[in-house]
Design an enzyme around this catalytic site. Structure first.
Site, PDB file in Angstrom:
ATOM      1  N   LYS A 165       0.809  -1.218   0.000  1.00 19.47           N
ATOM      2  CA  LYS A 165       0.000   0.000   0.000  1.00 19.47           C
ATOM      3  C   LYS A 165       0.842   1.268   0.000  1.00 19.47           C
ATOM      4  O   LYS A 165       0.347   2.358  -0.297  1.00 19.47           O
ATOM      5  CB  LYS A 165      -0.935   0.007   1.209  1.00 19.47           C
ATOM      6  CG  LYS A 165      -0.231   0.125   2.553  1.00 19.47           C
ATOM      7  CD  LYS A 165      -1.226   0.199   3.700  1.00 19.47           C
ATOM      8  CE  LYS A 165      -0.528   0.358   5.042  1.00 19.47           C
ATOM      9  NZ  LYS A 165      -1.486   0.440   6.161  1.00 19.47           N
ATOM     10  N   LEU A 207       7.617   0.274  -2.077  1.00 22.44           N
ATOM     11  CA  LEU A 207       8.293  -1.013  -2.026  1.00 22.44           C
ATOM     12  C   LEU A 207       9.503  -0.953  -1.098  1.00 22.44           C
ATOM     13  O   LEU A 207      10.215   0.051  -1.029  1.00 22.44           O
ATOM     14  CB  LEU A 207       8.750  -1.419  -3.435  1.00 22.44           C
ATOM     15  CG  LEU A 207       7.663  -1.783  -4.443  1.00 22.44           C
ATOM     16  CD1 LEU A 207       8.280  -2.021  -5.818  1.00 22.44           C
ATOM     17  CD2 LEU A 207       6.881  -3.007  -3.992  1.00 22.44           C
ATOM     18  N   GLY A 220       9.245  -1.628   2.248  1.00 21.61           N
ATOM     19  CA  GLY A 220       8.750  -1.629   3.619  1.00 21.61           C
ATOM     20  C   GLY A 220       9.466  -0.657   4.534  1.00 21.61           C
ATOM     21  O   GLY A 220      10.209   0.232   4.097  1.00 21.61           O
ATOM     22  N   LYS A 235      21.254   3.781   8.582  1.00 21.75           N
ATOM     23  CA  LYS A 235      22.644   3.390   8.363  1.00 21.75           C
ATOM     24  C   LYS A 235      23.373   4.401   7.492  1.00 21.75           C
ATOM     25  O   LYS A 235      24.585   4.592   7.634  1.00 21.75           O
ATOM     26  CB  LYS A 235      22.722   1.993   7.732  1.00 21.75           C
ATOM     27  CG  LYS A 235      22.089   0.911   8.574  1.00 21.75           C
ATOM     28  CD  LYS A 235      22.491   0.999  10.028  1.00 21.75           C
ATOM     29  CE  LYS A 235      21.525   0.296  10.955  1.00 21.75           C
ATOM     30  NZ  LYS A 235      20.242   0.957  11.166  1.00 21.75           N
ATOM     31  N   GLU A 294      16.040   6.273  30.015  1.00 25.28           N
ATOM     32  CA  GLU A 294      15.679   4.860  29.905  1.00 25.28           C
ATOM     33  C   GLU A 294      15.112   4.358  31.235  1.00 25.28           C
ATOM     34  O   GLU A 294      15.718   4.553  32.281  1.00 25.28           O
ATOM     35  CB  GLU A 294      16.907   4.034  29.513  1.00 25.28           C
ATOM     36  CG  GLU A 294      16.741   2.535  29.597  1.00 25.28           C
ATOM     37  CD  GLU A 294      15.582   1.993  28.782  1.00 25.28           C
ATOM     38  OE1 GLU A 294      14.768   1.253  29.342  1.00 25.28           O
ATOM     39  OE2 GLU A 294      15.487   2.339  27.585  1.00 25.28           O
ATOM     40  N   ALA A 327      15.120  -7.205  10.505  1.00 29.32           N
ATOM     41  CA  ALA A 327      14.848  -7.419   9.081  1.00 29.32           C
ATOM     42  C   ALA A 327      15.284  -8.799   8.629  1.00 29.32           C
ATOM     43  O   ALA A 327      14.551  -9.502   7.914  1.00 29.32           O
ATOM     44  CB  ALA A 327      15.555  -6.340   8.254  1.00 29.32           C
ATOM     45  N   HIS A 337      46.563 -12.286   9.446  1.00 28.92           N
ATOM     46  CA  HIS A 337      47.259 -11.342  10.323  1.00 28.92           C
ATOM     47  C   HIS A 337      47.860 -10.222   9.480  1.00 28.92           C
ATOM     48  O   HIS A 337      48.463 -10.478   8.439  1.00 28.92           O
ATOM     49  CB  HIS A 337      48.373 -12.050  11.098  1.00 28.92           C
ATOM     50  CG  HIS A 337      49.205 -11.104  11.912  1.00 28.92           C
ATOM     51  ND1 HIS A 337      48.774 -10.588  13.121  1.00 28.92           N
ATOM     52  CD2 HIS A 337      50.436 -10.566  11.667  1.00 28.92           C
ATOM     53  CE1 HIS A 337      49.710  -9.792  13.606  1.00 28.92           C
ATOM     54  NE2 HIS A 337      50.731  -9.757  12.742  1.00 28.92           N
TER      55      HIS A 337
END
Length: 441
Positions: free
Chosen positions: A34, A37, A39, A50, A194, A306, A424
């Site tokens: 709706k 694309l 989500g 990110k 918090e 996700a 290494h």
């Protein structure tokens, strides 16, 4: 009525990936969306945040360049340009989603569930023997706090092309801390409130405390075991902690208090059972109380990540997927990640042991300026198998990924330390060193 082999409702990671895979295998697939694309993850979650995290990391790298013998000069951050870059990347990835759904039928409309596995959208009806509900989630706004309507959500924060001078973040979970780290890098005064005893509830407390300390050194203020009592006009946040009342004036309040499910119209009327929070109840194969209808990802609320949504959808389609150990990552600066048991859950000293390796003992970490970090390994003594891995520091998500593979393959710490070769100098040697130490316990 249009008949298909599979109907998917929602085009987030739990929806579009399985729809594309099924269509590529020759199944007739219809996917409903709706909105846009991709989500929540692509449009209002994982990807745009990110992008902001990456810009914040670059900015911090320039600000600390003098530590590496580089004179960077004056630095100017253009947050509007940062925001445009995030939007451009989201747009490009949305196009990729549409391309991978090329063999599926995309219906850009809100779906409604009717009895007998029938889906209605814009006066058209569709049916399939198997329906996957992947409707996702939205920011929760249900805290009984006077003035909570004055706070913005993560969706609104991502839409902004500027940063406020000061922000109070209600909630020290993943969303709250990622925004705290981003805003702090762009010189916003940040206070995180918090209600739990420590930030990142569900993460290993030792790791969470270290992250709080690191962010605190950069200027982020924390109030834990604190409860917000009111948000007043003019952006004043009142909260109580340690039997004292506090008030913080700010330019913005972010409510990062979790996620609420986006319910599918008609689902309850069709007999699909929901829990008191509105999430859909499912069995071990993610089938709902109605045969042939499945719910994955944030729609069921079991693991709101996700990659978990994608894995659940594959499980619903009959694939053999290991859902016992799913990695979780917080993309703060530095990263925080874990997989498996925390120390709080592995509190049987006769059965489990833990080791800690500081990043400062690793040559690559020191050379790269990544010495502020730690890796913690929880091992089952009798078998030598990894029960949990927790990392705070650069590339924490990559280090934990190696542990997740080892846990799935039931590879012992002795094998990981002495039968496998790690390059290494590399950050992966931190994991190898932890395994070597654990093998001696």
């Amino acid at each position: 009525m249009r008949k298909a082999d599979l109907i998917v409702i929602g085009s987030g990671p739990g929806g579009y990936e399985i729809a594309a895979e099924a269509a590529d295998k020759g199944l007739d697939v219809i996917i409903f969306e709706k909105d846009r694309l991709g989500g929540t993850c692509l449009n209002r979650g994982c990807i745009p945040t990110k992008c902001l995290c990456a810009s914040a990391e670059r900015l911090r790298s320039v600000q600390t360049a003098a530590e590496f013998g580089i004179e960077a000069g004056s630095v100017k951050a253009d947050y509007a340009a940062v925001h445009r870059r995030a939007e451009d990347i989201v747009d490009r990835l949305r196009g990729d989603v549409e391309a991978c759904l090329g063999k599926a039928t995309i219906v850009h409309a809100e779906a409604r569930l009717l009895p007998d596995r029938i889906v209605e959208a814009e006066r058209e009806t569709y049916t399939a023997p198997r329906i996957i509900i992947a409707t996702g989630s939205k920011p929760a706004r249900n805290l009984p706090i006077p003035g909570i309507e004055l706070a913005c959500s993560s969706d609104e924060m991502l839409q902004a092309d500027y940063v406020p001078k000061s922000t109070v973040i209600i909630g020290g979970g993943v969303i709250g801390l990622e925004f705290a780290s981003i805003l702090n890098a762009f010189s916003t005064e940040v206070t995180v409130v918090e209600m739990c005893p420590e930030i990142l509830p569900g993460f290993d407390r030792d790791i969470a405390k270290r992250l709080r300390t690191l962010l605190g050194r950069r200027g982020v203020k924390f109030a834990v075991n604190a409860r917000v009592t009111a948000i007043e006009e003019g952006c004043t946040v009142r909260y109580s902690a340690k039997n004292k009342d506090f008030a913080v004036n700010c330019d913005c309040v972010l409510a990062a208090i979790g996620r609420a499910p986006v319910e599918l119209p008609g689902a309850r009327e069709c007999g699909i059972e929901h829990n008191p929070k509105g999430f859909i109840c499912v069995n071990d194969n993610f089938e709902t109380s109605v045969e042939g209808i499945y719910a994955v990802g944030d729609a069921n609320g079991l693991c709101m990540l996700a990659h978990a949504a994608t894995a659940q959808a594959r499980k619903a389609m009959g694939e053999d997927i290991d859902l016992q150990n799913i990695p979780a990552v917080v993309f703060t600066e530095p990263e925080c990640a874990y997989v498996g048991l925390t120390s709080e859950k592995a509190d049987d000293a006769d059965r489990y042991a833990s080791v800690k390796i500081p990043f400062g003992s690793n040559g690559k970490a020191l050379a790269s300026g990544y010495d502020e970090g730690i890796l913690k390994l929880i091992v089952e003594k009798e078998t030598g198998l990894i029960a949990g891995c927790h990392a705070l520091g650069a590339h924490a998500s990559d280090l934990v990924a190696e542990a997740a593979v080892a846990m799935r393959g039931r590879i012992t710490v002795r094998q990981l330390a002495f039968s496998m070769v790690h390059a290494h100098p590399s950050m992966s040697e931190i994991f190898s060193a932890a395994c070597a130490r654990a093998a001696t316990l």
